[in-house]
Design a protein around this motif. Structure first.
Motif, PDB file in Angstrom:
ATOM      1  N   LYS A   1       0.751  -1.166   0.052  1.00 16.85           N
ATOM      2  CA  LYS A   1       0.104  -0.153   0.096  1.00 16.85           C
ATOM      3  C   LYS A   1       0.834   1.280  -0.142  1.00 16.85           C
ATOM      4  O   LYS A   1       0.481   2.056  -0.469  1.00 16.85           O
ATOM      5  CB  LYS A   1      -0.923   0.006   1.441  1.00 16.85           C
ATOM      6  N   LYS A   2       1.888   1.282   0.791  1.00 16.88           N
ATOM      7  CA  LYS A   2       2.710   2.378   0.762  1.00 16.88           C
ATOM      8  C   LYS A   2       3.477   2.773  -0.435  1.00 16.88           C
ATOM      9  O   LYS A   2       3.564   4.068  -0.718  1.00 16.88           O
ATOM     10  CB  LYS A   2       3.711   2.374   2.155  1.00 16.88           C
ATOM     11  N   PHE A   3       4.096   1.710  -1.149  1.00 17.28           N
ATOM     12  CA  PHE A   3       4.946   2.174  -2.116  1.00 17.28           C
ATOM     13  C   PHE A   3       4.422   1.762  -3.564  1.00 17.28           C
ATOM     14  O   PHE A   3       4.805   2.535  -4.591  1.00 17.28           O
ATOM     15  CB  PHE A   3       6.360   1.215  -2.064  1.00 17.28           C
ATOM     16  N   TRP A   4       3.379   1.150  -3.604  1.00 16.50           N
ATOM     17  CA  TRP A   4       2.661   0.797  -4.998  1.00 16.50           C
ATOM     18  C   TRP A   4       1.335   1.470  -4.839  1.00 16.50           C
ATOM     19  O   TRP A   4       0.872   1.567  -6.027  1.00 16.50           O
ATOM     20  CB  TRP A   4       2.715  -0.646  -5.341  1.00 16.50           C
ATOM     21  N   GLN A   5       0.943   1.860  -3.685  1.00 14.78           N
ATOM     22  CA  GLN A   5      -0.563   2.885  -3.927  1.00 14.78           C
ATOM     23  C   GLN A   5      -1.565   2.235  -4.918  1.00 14.78           C
ATOM     24  O   GLN A   5      -1.842   3.025  -5.703  1.00 14.78           O
ATOM     25  CB  GLN A   5      -0.088   4.134  -4.062  1.00 14.78           C
ATOM     26  N   GLY A   6      -2.124   1.031  -4.607  1.00 12.88           N
ATOM     27  CA  GLY A   6      -3.003   0.567  -5.576  1.00 12.88           C
ATOM     28  C   GLY A   6      -2.807  -0.243  -6.765  1.00 12.88           C
ATOM     29  O   GLY A   6      -3.409  -0.717  -7.467  1.00 12.88           O
ATOM     30  N   LYS A   7      -1.403  -0.096  -7.066  1.00 18.10           N
ATOM     31  CA  LYS A   7      -1.028  -0.793  -8.318  1.00 18.10           C
ATOM     32  C   LYS A   7      -0.510  -2.282  -7.775  1.00 18.10           C
ATOM     33  O   LYS A   7      -0.217  -2.584  -6.918  1.00 18.10           O
ATOM     34  CB  LYS A   7       0.172  -0.165  -8.743  1.00 18.10           C
ATOM     35  N   GLU A   8      -0.650  -2.976  -8.962  1.00 14.70           N
ATOM     36  CA  GLU A   8      -0.255  -4.483  -8.722  1.00 14.70           C
ATOM     37  C   GLU A   8       1.199  -4.634  -8.382  1.00 14.70           C
ATOM     38  O   GLU A   8       2.255  -4.451  -9.368  1.00 14.70           O
ATOM     39  CB  GLU A   8      -0.603  -5.440  -9.835  1.00 14.70           C
ATOM     40  N   PRO A   9       1.774  -4.849  -7.114  1.00 16.47           N
ATOM     41  CA  PRO A   9       3.259  -5.035  -7.118  1.00 16.47           C
ATOM     42  C   PRO A   9       3.823  -6.602  -7.438  1.00 16.47           C
ATOM     43  O   PRO A   9       4.935  -6.510  -7.612  1.00 16.47           O
ATOM     44  CB  PRO A   9       3.485  -5.038  -5.446  1.00 16.47           C
ATOM     45  N   LEU A  10       2.958  -7.412  -7.713  1.00 18.92           N
ATOM     46  CA  LEU A  10       3.508  -8.870  -8.165  1.00 18.92           C
ATOM     47  C   LEU A  10       4.499  -8.420  -9.453  1.00 18.92           C
ATOM     48  O   LEU A  10       3.779  -8.067 -10.477  1.00 18.92           O
ATOM     49  CB  LEU A  10       2.491  -9.790  -8.227  1.00 18.92           C
ATOM     50  N   GLY A  11       5.641  -9.381  -9.316  1.00 13.12           N
ATOM     51  CA  GLY A  11       6.391  -9.343 -10.517  1.00 13.12           C
ATOM     52  C   GLY A  11       7.400  -7.786 -10.659  1.00 13.12           C
ATOM     53  O   GLY A  11       8.134  -7.780 -11.546  1.00 13.12           O
ATOM     54  N   ARG A  12       6.963  -6.928  -9.876  1.00  8.06           N
ATOM     55  CA  ARG A  12       7.794  -5.734  -9.867  1.00  8.06           C
ATOM     56  C   ARG A  12       8.902  -5.702  -9.173  1.00  8.06           C
ATOM     57  O   ARG A  12       9.275  -6.870  -8.620  1.00  8.06           O
ATOM     58  CB  ARG A  12       7.024  -4.431  -9.359  1.00  8.06           C
ATOM     59  N   GLU A  13       9.931  -4.822  -9.401  1.00  7.78           N
ATOM     60  CA  GLU A  13      11.299  -5.124  -8.797  1.00  7.78           C
ATOM     61  C   GLU A  13      11.592  -3.663  -8.112  1.00  7.78           C
ATOM     62  O   GLU A  13      11.006  -2.767  -8.309  1.00  7.78           O
ATOM     63  CB  GLU A  13      12.443  -5.107  -9.789  1.00  7.78           C
ATOM     64  N   PHE A  14      12.420  -4.050  -6.981  1.00  7.89           N
ATOM     65  CA  PHE A  14      12.978  -2.933  -6.251  1.00  7.89           C
ATOM     66  C   PHE A  14      14.412  -3.149  -5.918  1.00  7.89           C
ATOM     67  O   PHE A  14      14.773  -4.338  -6.115  1.00  7.89           O
ATOM     68  CB  PHE A  14      12.220  -2.375  -5.057  1.00  7.89           C
ATOM     69  N   PHE A  15      15.090  -2.190  -5.273  1.00  6.54           N
ATOM     70  CA  PHE A  15      16.500  -2.225  -5.096  1.00  6.54           C
ATOM     71  C   PHE A  15      16.767  -2.184  -3.547  1.00  6.54           C
ATOM     72  O   PHE A  15      16.316  -1.145  -3.086  1.00  6.54           O
ATOM     73  CB  PHE A  15      17.260  -1.292  -5.861  1.00  6.54           C
ATOM     74  N   LEU A  16      17.726  -2.987  -3.015  1.00 10.16           N
ATOM     75  CA  LEU A  16      18.061  -2.882  -1.594  1.00 10.16           C
ATOM     76  C   LEU A  16      19.117  -2.238  -1.612  1.00 10.16           C
ATOM     77  O   LEU A  16      20.116  -2.322  -2.454  1.00 10.16           O
ATOM     78  CB  LEU A  16      18.489  -4.250  -1.064  1.00 10.16           C
ATOM     79  N   SER A  17      19.393  -1.188  -0.794  1.00 15.83           N
ATOM     80  CA  SER A  17      20.432  -0.084  -0.801  1.00 15.83           C
ATOM     81  C   SER A  17      21.583  -0.621  -0.169  1.00 15.83           C
ATOM     82  O   SER A  17      21.848  -0.449   1.191  1.00 15.83           O
ATOM     83  CB  SER A  17      19.835   1.243   0.047  1.00 15.83           C
ATOM     84  N   GLU A  18      22.101  -1.803  -0.687  1.00 15.08           N
ATOM     85  CA  GLU A  18      23.714  -2.346   0.026  1.00 15.08           C
ATOM     86  C   GLU A  18      24.689  -1.769  -0.908  1.00 15.08           C
ATOM     87  O   GLU A  18      24.481  -0.935  -1.667  1.00 15.08           O
ATOM     88  CB  GLU A  18      23.333  -4.036  -0.043  1.00 15.08           C
ATOM     89  N   GLU A  19      25.822  -2.337  -0.708  1.00 17.63           N
ATOM     90  CA  GLU A  19      27.020  -1.982  -1.454  1.00 17.63           C
ATOM     91  C   GLU A  19      26.826  -2.075  -2.869  1.00 17.63           C
ATOM     92  O   GLU A  19      27.220  -1.583  -3.575  1.00 17.63           O
ATOM     93  CB  GLU A  19      28.007  -2.662  -0.988  1.00 17.63           C
TER      94      GLU A  19
END
Length: 898
Positions: A663-681
């Motif tokens: 709900k917070k990051f995709w706000q009603g859009k379908e999140p399945l299959g989407r990518e995001f990035f982990l802020s690591e090295e």
């Protein structure tokens, strides 16, 4: 005898003799009016006043004495009066002992959490450094090692020493305590990594052996030595003095024991007692620690503690610290944009335990200290009411002493002396009550994997607090009767018997009893709110099913296993546990909901999502689990899939997210299959393959935060928790699982063995609720007892004073029900007034409890109504007993006694 003293005494004798003669004539006339013969009347009058000549001599002698002598006379006389009324004395002393003892016990907890200094020379000179975050208790105390070195170089001459330390078991993928292996047996222990000057800066000397040298710990992994805490040396090594120079293993790495810390030194934090000290360079023993951790400027795991020079104040160092702090921020900005100036803060638990303040444990302690003071006020009101009644019955005595030459100030001092004697006896009794209560508090075991010890005990600070509140209690309980005496007409009291009571005095006593009812109601409402909240939490939907689940904590890092060897161990263990009889499912996780002492989170980058300006960058909590975790915890999958064996370290990174994150990051859009990035090295991309129902992860208090789960095969943690769901009760399951672990890795420790229901009783879980119910319930019942006793006492005395009136009413034909109604109306008014005031007071103080309530309003109507009914019924029962005694009065006997 001097001439001046002779004439002063002669004048006094003549004046007092005339007054005594007049009083004797008046008393004789009154006795004749009561039906006595003249001779008997005069004899009774002389008997009442006593031997006037001897009394005058005593009064004159005491007036000639100094303050100390007369005070001793007051003490002796007060002790005799208390001894003559043992029932009153016992009740008053016991009441004060309970009130003072309860306060002392609660204060010992606050002293442990907030006030107690470290047991080192000149502890008030110790400070820690931190960047201000906009409030006195809001500071950022984290520093990198290069920042520590620059601060030491720039400001070292302004301190008597600057040291840095970092707690073990909280770096990278290390989520649990370290492990110490000795003679083939590995057990968890709490470690702390310190600079070489740590002990010398604190001014400590070793109990055995030596401490670290100044140069030890400056090079990573170069100084494999260890100093044991005294208590750990006693418990694990049985105080063996030959341990110095012997090898032990920490997380599979060999170190040499070089010393033992002094007895009673717990480390720099009050809650967590350290068990072993290692040089800062040996921080590489922690899993996931980068080899260049002493060079990294953006990693700030270290806390800086310093000792001020003699007679220096922290504020005097702020200008120099401000300069170096500003330069450090310019060189390496902090993620917290609110970081202000660098300054020195007096060493207190808030700074070490929680750099940004808001520690719920300290808030909890302050809340119950306030409730304890409430109980003390109720006890003082109760005793003051008893003393007020007693002062009324002693007006004749005070009038006679006045007639014989005692000054009014002397009489007031006499009453205050008696109240102070009561307070002193109450203080002595409170030592027993407080010792028993403190022992009960010290026996509390805080659930968790860390070495948390409730170290509450009596010390000079607690004794001073107890003495001061006893002194204050003595003044409070004696002040009102003394003031009443100072304003009363004692001459008229000598002519009248002490039966009648003015309406003003009765109203004062009624008001004090109403105050007791109000205070008792406030305490009971707080207890009721905690009970309602605990009941609500226990019945709340956690998002998972904690029943029939057993947790086992293991840590391959404690026995020095590499990642490959650790992964193989956990894979074999999980396969064998799933094959055990009675096991429905089993899985592994880095953390368990609510029961874990640690939480992990990190920054993320979500394509298309932009944070509001001025807010922190996007972040989320995360956990690493194996296939079957959601089935074991019975967490509902809303969409997508669980992890499978194909999700390996070489495959596409995958995650399962919760509803809050979707709900917070995709706000009603379908999140399945989407990518995001982990802020690591490496800025690692991960793909969303599943969405799970929201469930509690951190505590019962906070809103559910965005959370995602990774496969343990893609994010390895050496410390893992084996969770086993059973088909009901399985005998010897714990023994069988531990035997399997021992067969695969003979030295590996298995600890934290408890059911998931027991894990929910952790500090983040139900522990504070349960403590709140227990403490507030005891204080509430104590307050209600005092209130009921107060109601009974004032009603009983009031009815005894109205015996003549009741006799006349009944002689004139009044029915018993009418008498009961008249008497009961007075008690009803007192109780009703107290309940009304109690609602107002409870509405105010319950706002302080609001932060500890879940699914319960501070104005919960059911709690208020229930408490009001219980307290009203108890108080009216206390009114009924003396009222019932009143309606049984024989009118003839009542009138004859008058």
């Amino acid at each position: 005898m001097s001439l001046m003293r002779f004439f002063r005494r002669r004048h006094w004798d003549e004046e007092r003799s005339r007054e005594l003669a007049a009083y004797l004539e008046i008393e004789t006339a009154e006795n004749v009016a009561r039906g006595m013969t003249p001779e008997a009347a005069r004899t009774a009058a002389h008997h009442k006043l006593g031997n006037a000549t001897l009394v005058r001599e005593e009064i004159y002698r005491m007036n000639s004495l100094g303050f100390v002598e007369t005070l001793w006379q007051d003490v002796r006389y007060g002790a005799r009066m208390l001894r003559k009324n043992p029932g009153f004395t016992v009740i008053a002393v016991l009441t004060l002992a309970l009130g003072i003892g309860a306060n002392t016990a609660i204060f010992s907890m606050v002293d442990w959490l907030l006030l107690r200094q470290l047991p080192v020379p000149e502890p008030k000179a110790l400070t820690y450094l931190g960047y201000s975050l906009g409030g006195p208790l809001h500071n950022d105390p984290g520093f990198s090692f290069p920042e520590y070195q620059e601060i030491t170089q720039e400001c070292g001459e302004k301190f008597d020493g600057i040291s840095a330390f970092q707690f073990g078991g909280s770096s990278g993928s290390q989520l649990g305590p370290d492990g110490l292996t000795y003679e083939g047996k590995t057990l968890p222990l709490q470690t702390i990594f310190v600079t070489g000057n740590f002990f010398s800066m604190l001014g400590l000397r070793p109990e055995l052996g030596r401490f670290f040298a100044a140069e030890e710990g400056l090079t990573p992994n170069a100084d494999p030595v260890i100093v044991l805490a005294y208590e750990y040396w006693q418990s694990r090594f049985h105080g063996d003095r030959e341990i110095i120079g012997k090898p032990v293993a920490i997380n599979g790495h060999t170190l040499t024991v070089v010393g033992v810390a002094p007895k009673g030194f717990p480390g720099p934090a009050p809650l967590i007692h350290m068990q072993a000290y290692l040089p800062l360079g040996m921080y590489t023993l922690e899993a996931g620690t980068p080899k260049n951790f002493l060079m990294a400027r953006d990693a700030r795991p270290f806390t800086i503690i310093a000792r001020l020079k003699h007679s220096a104040e922290p504020e005097q160092l702020d200008p120099a610290l401000k300069v170096v702090g500003k330069r450090l921020l310019e060189q390496s900005p902090r993620t917290n944009e609110n970081a202000g100036v660098l300054h020195a803060i007096p060493l207190r638990p808030p700074g070490i335990l929680n750099g940004e303040g808001g520690n719920p444990v300290m808030k909890f302690g302050f809340l119950f200290l306030a409730l304890g003071i409430f109980v003390l006020l109720l006890a003082c009101l109760n005793v003051a009411n008893l003393l007020l009644v007693r002062a009324t019955t002693r007006q004749g005595e005070m009038a006679i002493r006045t007639a014989l030459g005692a000054e009014r100030l002397r009489l007031v001092r006499q009453l205050l002396t008696e109240s102070m004697l009561l307070a002193s006896l109450g203080c002595a009794g409170s030592v027993v009550v407080g010792a028993l209560a403190t022992r009960a508090l010290a026996s509390i075991k805080i659930p968790g994997d860390w070495a948390v010890t409730v170290d509450v005990h009596f010390n000079w600070v607690v004794f001073t607090y107890g003495f001061l509140i006893a002194l204050l209690s003595g003044i409070l309980v004696g002040l009102l009767p003394a003031l009443r005496l100072a304003r009363s007409n004692l001459n008229s009291a000598l002519h009248n018997n002490a039966r009648t009571t003015t309406g003003r005095r009765q109203r004062a006593r009624n008001l004090m009893v109403a105050g007791q009812v109000a205070g008792s109601m406030t305490l009971l409402i707080v207890a009721g709110l905690f009970m309602r909240s605990l009941s609500g939490v226990q019945k709340a939907d956690l998002g998972f099913d904690p029943h029939n689940v057993i947790n086992f904590t293991l840590d391959t890092n404690q026995i020095g296993y590499s990642q490959a060897r650790g992964e193989d161990f956990y894979r074999q263990l999980l396969e064998r546990v799933r094959a055990l009889r009675g096991v429905e499912s089993a899985s592994l996780a880095a953390l368990v909901p609510i029961g874990s002492d640690t939480e992990i989170g990190g920054g993320i980058e979500v394509p298309g999502f932009e944070a509001v300006k001025g807010q922190q960058p996007p972040s989320a909590l995360y956990n690493a689990v194996t296939r079957g975790y959601f089935a074991t915890m019975k967490i509902q999958m809303l969409a997508g899939r669980d992890f499978n064996d194909a999700d390996s370290a070489k495959s596409q990174g995958v995650v399962v997210i919760n509803e809050a994150m979707a709900k917070k990051f995709w706000q009603g859009k379908e999140p399945l299959g989407r990518e995001f990035f982990l802020s690591e090295e490496a800025r690692r991309p991960v793909q969303i393959v599943g969405i799970m129902k929201d469930s509690r992860t951190v505590d019962f208090y906070s809103p559910i935060e965005p959370t995602f789960f990774e496969p343990l095969s893609q994010h390895y943690f050496p410390s893992q928790i084996l969770q086993v769901r059973t088909k009901g009760t399985v005998p010897n399951l714990e023994r069988d699982v531990m035997a399997l672990a021992d067969s695969l890795a003979p030295a590996i420790p298995v600890y934290g063995v408890r059911t998931m229901m027991q894990a929910l009783n952790s500090l983040n879980g139900l522990f504070l609720f349960q403590m709140g119910v227990w403490l507030s319930g005891i204080l509430g019942m104590l307050g209600m007892t005092l209130a009921v006793v107060g109601v009974y006492g004032v009603m009983s005395y009031s009815i005894s004073q109205r015996t003549h009136e009741i006799g006349i009413r009944m002689a004139m034909g009044a029915q018993r029900s009418q008498i009961l109604s008249v008497v009961g109306r007075q008690g009803l008014m007192v109780v009703a007034t107290g309940l009304f005031l109690g609602v107002l007071a409870a509405a105010a103080i319950s706002q302080l409890v609001a932060g500890f309530l879940v699914n319960t309003s501070p104005m919960d109507a059911l709690t208020y109504c229930s408490v009001a009914l219980i307290l009203a019924a108890s108080a009216m029962a206390a009114c009924y007993v003396p009222a019932r005694r009143a309606i049984r009065v024989d009118p003839i006997i009542a009138l004859r006694n008058e």
